[in-house]
Design an enzyme around this catalytic site. Structure first.
Site, short mmCIF file in Angstrom:
data_model
loop_
_atom_site.label_atom_id
_atom_site.label_comp_id
_atom_site.label_asym_id
_atom_site.label_seq_id
_atom_site.Cartn_x
_atom_site.Cartn_y
_atom_site.Cartn_z
N LYS A 34 0.83 -1.21 0.00
CA LYS A 34 0.00 0.00 0.00
C LYS A 34 0.86 1.25 0.00
CE LYS A 34 -3.98 0.24 2.32
NZ LYS A 34 -3.90 -1.09 2.86
N ARG A 104 -3.57 2.94 8.23
CA ARG A 104 -3.87 1.74 7.45
C ARG A 104 -2.68 0.79 7.43
NH1 ARG A 104 -8.05 2.67 3.50
NH2 ARG A 104 -8.94 4.75 3.67
N GLY A 113 -8.06 -7.09 4.18
CA GLY A 113 -8.87 -7.13 5.39
C GLY A 113 -8.29 -7.91 6.54
N MET A 115 -5.52 -7.33 8.33
CA MET A 115 -4.96 -6.52 9.41
C MET A 115 -5.83 -5.27 9.58
SD MET A 115 -0.93 -7.11 8.67
CE MET A 115 -1.15 -6.66 6.96
N ARG A 348 -3.28 -1.94 -6.20
CA ARG A 348 -2.48 -3.16 -5.98
C ARG A 348 -2.85 -4.15 -7.06
NH1 ARG A 348 -5.81 -4.72 -0.49
NH2 ARG A 348 -7.80 -5.19 -1.49
N HIS A 467 -15.43 -8.59 0.89
CA HIS A 467 -14.40 -9.42 1.54
C HIS A 467 -14.55 -10.88 1.13
CE1 HIS A 467 -12.93 -11.93 4.93
NE2 HIS A 467 -11.90 -11.13 4.83
N ARG A 574 0.73 -49.63 -15.25
CA ARG A 574 0.84 -50.67 -14.22
C ARG A 574 0.05 -51.89 -14.68
NH1 ARG A 574 -0.05 -45.45 -10.69
NH2 ARG A 574 -1.45 -45.22 -12.45
N SER A 794 13.60 -45.43 -14.88
CA SER A 794 12.43 -44.72 -14.37
C SER A 794 12.48 -44.79 -12.86
CB SER A 794 11.13 -45.36 -14.88
OG SER A 794 10.01 -44.69 -14.34
N CYS A 862 8.24 -41.67 -12.18
CA CYS A 862 6.85 -42.07 -12.40
C CYS A 862 6.08 -42.20 -11.10
CB CYS A 862 6.79 -43.40 -13.17
SG CYS A 862 7.62 -44.76 -12.33
N TYR A 882 12.10 -36.69 -18.48
CA TYR A 882 10.66 -36.45 -18.39
C TYR A 882 10.18 -36.68 -16.97
CZ TYR A 882 10.17 -41.51 -18.14
OH TYR A 882 10.27 -42.81 -17.71
#
Length: 906
Positions: A34, A104, A113, A115, A348, A467, A574, A794, A862, A882
């Protein structure tokens, strides 16, 4: 010795840069988002009220010293105040032209919101009289005064809001009005006096008349709010460090509640829910800022401001475009209009949904605001994950009982039991494992712990910048707000919609995409990714990443989804999963229990067509892409009934045998007993004390060679068949759980002979590979020897993690591992994110040793780590070929792999 600088005026941005270095990230760390943005807006000539920022360093010093203001801080505050008085011509606490201030919070990262903020500081009985004399508007002045007393009581002294709100409700009832804006000057004067009495009753002393004391106490309260529960909960969920501290921006008050030529609002330069490139927001005429976000009054759509104050709207539109171009990101702005003059109070980077984040990144790249590299980095892998969250099936939604509609502020489907407060939502979700929808008239920052625990959020009041909307978008919670048809009775714990009543604990379903609320539980479905902006963003990610992204898939339907999501191969099929299906399991059990080779051969012959057809389907779907088939891995006992269940069933059968009514029944029962007894003996003989380290993987292949030979035949018969169909096939056969190179030598020799036999029989040559899984530490340590006989590695990271740590995943994740993570013994769950120091070093060693023996060795992972962004970054760093993951995580892995490549140090 030069005194440390704690306070920076909005006109001292250069001094702040000199303090931390000319780095915008460091400036935001010092002044908070801010304060830094207020200073930057002032620098580029936008209308920002005078003010100054007390740094995060001051906050951290204050908190570390046990709540003592740093030396010299207050003198610097007084000096900065004197400069504001000189520039505005107003006097803080003065009796003629009083200066009022807001105090603020503002951390480095936006925490909407979470704080505290105090407005109208400087009002007391003397300055109230002076402002009435100056403005000739008693109603405005007493409205501001009662706000200060309530906010100061709540924020600084910890007084609950309820007694203050009860006074306002009573005032509305006495005056016979619906809204606060209709209360008169006399009403607000009486409310202010009653607020003072509440303050005195709860604190045992009078509300402070000294403006400087008000400012000091408010500043310290904002510092302390950094460690408040809601702020800590938010930071934990948002993965924000707890040691950053908050800055405090002290800003000259400008007023949106001085009449109908005044207003206050919140707006975003693009739609925070969809990313649509147009201004959206909420505002209120004759109001202060908290009125908009609290949802207490029905806000107006920003588009109405164009009709109500066209000149102001045109200026705001110009500033919004300027800010978006300046920061090169969607902006969330707060503004106040005082007597027709526009003031900018904050800008922001705006909170947005995952869908909006993707669209905004792509649109801005195509508009030339950012490049593709920045666009890819703007979207996190977690945000891509939200695209795969459940949605309601259209037919299910149509069949549901529509309760009401509201604003669609955060997309996705959520089904849960109604909880009317944050504590209940948290307790039900975290302690009892319930799916919860938190329902409130409007949410406040103190509700954040319940919002984080809930599956979805529903409010009866509030707008797109409320909010509830901001927090829901931040954390990907489906939300519907402003559902004004709902009446919530918090006393009796129920809500009514038209003639229907929903009690706490009953089920509702909310569609945050459409803004619809349904009664009961609707069925959800996993969506297909068809978002054009996501498809484009992932295609850009593919241009940057170096890691391949493959998928774990056992069936053609899984492979099809994987390809649709962008998978470049199957990294793990598998094969044992295929044996568990009901039409195959009996054959497999017969193979296990066979006493003679001929019986085993017959059982395997029956299984062969099933396996072949599975692989045919996979190869067709993956046309031209590699498919790694892992030979059977789990221990054989997993395919047999549970031993204790068998013993119990045998006992039951023997009891029934004693009471059999005739010989036919006796014969039937005896046959069942013989069959069960044979199963029991087999289960007993196959039982191992530690089956996960027993006869499985390559050991099982050596123990029952006919089983793995049958699997290889099925793979190559399928490959030959699909090749004859004109489809390119690339099978890779993976031998699991190798710990010694001699195991691999023996198994591969047998299997490769079978592969050659099949290709000879079919008259087809297939390009194939034989490799192994590295899932035991010894395999990693001897990877150079293993690579002599393996054409690819693998890494089975689930088992490699278990055997490296020496802990069982199944036991640890429901036991001590949770405590280890909570207490900081382990920084993360090693089964969710790869352990770089231990498991990572083993992988690194194995890759280097393997490639030293066989340059260009294909290496991938994997395990489930293949879909985890942090693990993917480690795999990139280690030079793997990979990663392979669930089809549903392929899009996430594509983006994470791009982030890993773009994050490399040049």
């Amino acid at each position: 010795m030069q005194k440390k600088k704690w306070v920076f005026g909005f006109n001292e941005l250069d001094a702040a840069k000199a303090h931390v270095g000319d780095d915008w990230d460091a400036v935001r760390g010092l002044l908070g988002g801010k304060g830094a943005n207020l200073a930057e807006m002032a620098r580029i000539g936008l209308p920002v009220p005078d003010g100054f920022t007390i740094s995060t360093e001051a906050c951290n010093t204050y908190l570390a010293s046990g709540s003592i203001l740093p030396e010299g801080l207050w003198d610097q505050v007084l000096a900065a105040l004197a400069q504001i008085e000189a520039s505005t011509g107003k006097s803080f606490g003065g009796s003629e032209n009083p200066l009022l201030l807001s105090c603020r919070s503002g951390a480095k990262f936006s925490m909407p919101g979470m704080m505290d903020t105090v407005l109208n500081i400087g009002l007391n009985d003397r300055t109230v009289a002076a402002m009435i004399n100056q403005t000739d508007d008693r109603r405005f002045v007493y409205d501001a005064y009662r706000r200060l007393i309530q906010m100061f009581g709540s924020v600084v002294m910890g007084i609950a809001d309820e007694p203050f709100e009860a006074v306002i409700s009573a005032a509305r009832q006495t005056a016979g009005v619906e809204n606060d804006s209709e209360l008169s000057a006399e009403n607000w004067q009486q409310v202010a006096e009653q607020f003072k009495a509440i303050y005195r009753r709860h604190t045992t002393h009078d509300f402070p008349e000294d403006p400087y004391k008000q400012l000091q106490m408010a500043t310290e309260a904002v510092f302390k709010s950094w460690n408040g529960k809601r702020a800590v909960d938010y930071r934990t969920a948002a993965r924000i460090s707890h040691d950053l501290g908050t800055a405090v921006s002290v800003v000259t008050m400008v007023f949106g509640n001085m009449g109908n030529d005044c207003a206050t609002g919140v707006a975003m330069t693009r739609n925070g829910s969809t990313g649509e490139p147009k201004l959206e927001g909420d505002y209120l005429t004759n109001a202060q800022g908290e009125d908009v976000v609290a949802g207490i009054r029905m806000t107006k759509d920003l588009a109405q401001l164009k009709e109500e104050m066209p000149a102001v709207y045109a200026e705001f539109e110009r500033i919004a475009k300027l800010l978006e171009d300046h920061y090169r990101d969607m902006q969330d702005m707060e503004f106040t209009i005082e007597k027709g003059k526009l003031w900018m109070l904050q800008t922001r980077d705006g909170k947005r949904t995952a869908q909006a984040a993707v669209r905004i990144a792509v649109d801005m790249a195509e508009e030339g605001l950012i490049d593709r590299r920045t666009a890819v980095l703007r979207v996190s892998p977690d945000q891509v994950d939200f695209f795969l969250h459940p949605q309601f099936d259209a037919s299910a939604a149509n069949a549901g009982r529509l309760l009401t509609r509201g604003l669609n502020v955060s997309p996705g489907a959520a089904v849960g039991q109604v909880a009317f407060d944050a504590n209940m939502a948290e307790a039900w979700a975290n302690n009892e494992g319930k799916a919860v929808i938190m329902v409130r008239p409007e949410t406040k920052p103190d509700d954040v712990h319940g919002m984080l625990a809930a599956r979805g959020i529903l409010t009866s009041r509030g707008g797109r910048t409320s909010h509830a909307a901001l927090v829901a978008r931040q954390f990907g919670k489906p939300a519907v707000v402003g559902a004004s048809g709902i009446r919530i009775d918090l006393t009796n714990r129920l809500m009514t919609v038209a003639n229907r009543t929903i009690h706490e604990g009953e089920w509702i379903s909310i569609d945050g995409t459409a803004g619809i609320v349904y009664e009961g539980q609707l069925e959800t479905m996993v969506p297909d990714i068809k978002d054009p902006w996501l498809i484009k963003l992932l295609s850009w990610a593919d241009e940057f990443r170096k890691l391949g992204v493959w998928a774990n898939a056992d069936y053609p339907r899984d492979a099809k989804r994987a390809v649709e999501y962008g998978a470049e191969g199957i990294g793990l099929c598998r094969s044992e999963h295929m044996f568990f299906e009901t039409d195959r399991l009996p054959h497999f059990q017969r193979m296990i229990m066979a006493e003679y080779p001929v019986e085993r051969k017959e059982a395997l012959a029956a299984l062969l067509p099933f396996q072949r057809e599975d692989f045919v389907g996979l190869f067709r779907v993956m046309a031209g892409k590699p498919v790694i088939v892992r030979l059977i891995d789990p221990p054989l006992h997993e395919f047999l009934p549970d031993l204790m269940e068998l013993i119990s069933e045998l006992a039951d059968l023997k009891i029934r045998l004693k009471h059999a009514p005739d010989m036919a029944a006796i014969d039937t029962l005896l046959a069942e007993i013989r069959e069960k007894e044979q199963l029991r003996k087999q289960a007993q003989s196959l039982r191992e004390a530690n089956p996960m380290l027993g006869t499985r993987g390559v050991r099982l292949g050596i123990y029952i060679p006919e089983l793995t030979t049958m699997q290889v035949r099925a793979i190559f018969e399928a490959a030959c068949q699909v090749t004859k169909e004109g489809i390119d096939v690339h099978p890779e056969v993976m031998i699991p759980l190798t710990s010694h190179v001699n195991e691999l030598i023996r198994q591969r020799g047998v299997l490769e002979a079978e592969a050659r036999t099949v290709m000879h029989e079919k008259g087809v040559e297939i390009a194939y590979k034989f490799g192994t899984m590295i899932e035991l530490p010894r395999a990693a340590l001897t990877a150079d020897d293993i690579a002599e006989h393996a054409e690819f590695f693998s890494f089975g990271t689930n088992d490699l993690t278990q055997t490296t740590f020496g802990i069982s995943r199944d036991d640890a994740e429901s036991g001590f591992l949770i405590e280890y993570m909570e207490s900081g013994i382990l920084p993360a769950n090693p089964f969710a994110t790869l352990d770089p120091e231990g498991v990572g070093q083993l992988i690194d060693m194995a890759v280097k040793k393997g490639r030293n023996t066989r340059p260009g060795l294909e290496c991938g992972i994997c395990g489930e780590h293949g879909g985890d962004p942090k693990s993917i970054a480690l795999c990139h760093q280690l030079g793997l070929t990979y990663v392979s993951c669930s089809p549903f995580r392929v899009p996430i892995a594509r983006l994470a792999a791009a982030h890993a490549a773009l994050g490399e140090k040049k």
